[in-house]
Design an enzyme around this catalytic site. Structure first.
Site, PDB file in Angstrom:
ATOM      1  N   CYS A 207       9.926  -3.328   1.673  1.00 33.97           N
ATOM      2  CA  CYS A 207       8.684  -2.830   1.080  1.00 33.97           C
ATOM      3  C   CYS A 207       8.872  -1.422   0.509  1.00 33.97           C
ATOM      4  O   CYS A 207       9.661  -0.630   1.008  1.00 33.97           O
ATOM      5  CB  CYS A 207       7.567  -2.812   2.129  1.00 33.97           C
ATOM      6  SG  CYS A 207       7.167  -4.461   2.747  1.00 33.97           S
ATOM      7  N   ASP A 208       8.109  -1.138  -0.541  1.00 30.67           N
ATOM      8  CA  ASP A 208       8.174   0.190  -1.163  1.00 30.67           C
ATOM      9  C   ASP A 208       7.115   1.102  -0.559  1.00 30.67           C
ATOM     10  O   ASP A 208       6.423   0.732   0.403  1.00 30.67           O
ATOM     11  CB  ASP A 208       8.052   0.084  -2.681  1.00 30.67           C
ATOM     12  CG  ASP A 208       6.738  -0.543  -3.139  1.00 30.67           C
ATOM     13  OD1 ASP A 208       5.736  -0.539  -2.373  1.00 30.67           O
ATOM     14  OD2 ASP A 208       6.695  -1.039  -4.273  1.00 30.67           O
ATOM     15  N   ILE A 209       6.963   2.263  -1.124  1.00 28.86           N
ATOM     16  CA  ILE A 209       6.031   3.262  -0.587  1.00 28.86           C
ATOM     17  C   ILE A 209       4.575   2.791  -0.634  1.00 28.86           C
ATOM     18  O   ILE A 209       3.732   3.272   0.116  1.00 28.86           O
ATOM     19  CB  ILE A 209       6.207   4.615  -1.303  1.00 28.86           C
ATOM     20  CG1 ILE A 209       5.538   5.715  -0.508  1.00 28.86           C
ATOM     21  CG2 ILE A 209       5.664   4.585  -2.713  1.00 28.86           C
ATOM     22  CD1 ILE A 209       6.262   7.015  -0.551  1.00 28.86           C
TER      23      ILE A 209
ATOM     24  N   GLY B 129       3.708  -0.122   0.264  1.00 29.91           N
ATOM     25  CA  GLY B 129       3.538  -1.084   1.350  1.00 29.91           C
ATOM     26  C   GLY B 129       3.688  -2.534   0.943  1.00 29.91           C
ATOM     27  O   GLY B 129       3.368  -3.444   1.725  1.00 29.91           O
ATOM     28  N   VAL B 130       4.166  -2.778  -0.263  1.00 32.27           N
ATOM     29  CA  VAL B 130       4.375  -4.151  -0.730  1.00 32.27           C
ATOM     30  C   VAL B 130       5.855  -4.360  -1.034  1.00 32.27           C
ATOM     31  O   VAL B 130       6.615  -3.404  -1.210  1.00 32.27           O
ATOM     32  CB  VAL B 130       3.515  -4.474  -1.972  1.00 32.27           C
ATOM     33  CG1 VAL B 130       2.030  -4.392  -1.646  1.00 32.27           C
ATOM     34  CG2 VAL B 130       3.858  -3.553  -3.133  1.00 32.27           C
TER      35      VAL B 130
END
Length: 130
Positions: A17-19, A21-22
């Protein structure tokens, strides 16, 4: 499973996940590739064995349409079907979140083959039964 011929379930890991949250967009390609590899193994046609026979399967084009995001701990399935189109084998792949059956990604992956370093006319896909 509609007209799909193979399905695998996976779970999103935190580090994918990226910053926001996905799941990062590039990670979806890994999910698709993993499903294709598992599909070949289910047909007893692993990449390692094919390569040893001088058969190289290579992606020539990928189209991905993002529909909904996956997030940490989501369980999802990657479903696929194949279609022979001339020299290429096309994988139509969908990623669906299991909890609500939401379509998260639609993809079309074109695969070509080289046999002993020469581009195949596609007949190898029929021979392999994939």
């Amino acid at each position: 499973m509609k007209d799909y011929i193979f399905e695998i379930q996976l779970k999103v890991r935190d580090y994918e996940c990226d910053i926001q949250g996905v799941v990062n967009n590039a990670v979806y390609q890994s999910y698709l590739e993993h499903a294709r590899h598992e599909y070949l193994l289910s047909k007893e046609k692993g990449f390692k064995e094919l390569t040893a026979q001088g058969i190289l399967l290579m992606v020539s084009r990928i189209e991905m349409d993002f529909k909904r995001s996956l997030s940490s701990t989501d369980v999802f399935s990657v479903q696929l079907r194949t279609e022979r189109q001339g020299v290429k084998l096309v994988f139509f792949q969908d990623i669906v979140r299991v909890s609500d059956q939401a379509l998260c990604l639609k993809a079309k992956v074109d695969v070509i083959a080289k046999i002993d370093d020469k581009l195949s006319r596609g007949e190898i896909f029929d021979t392999l039964g994939i």
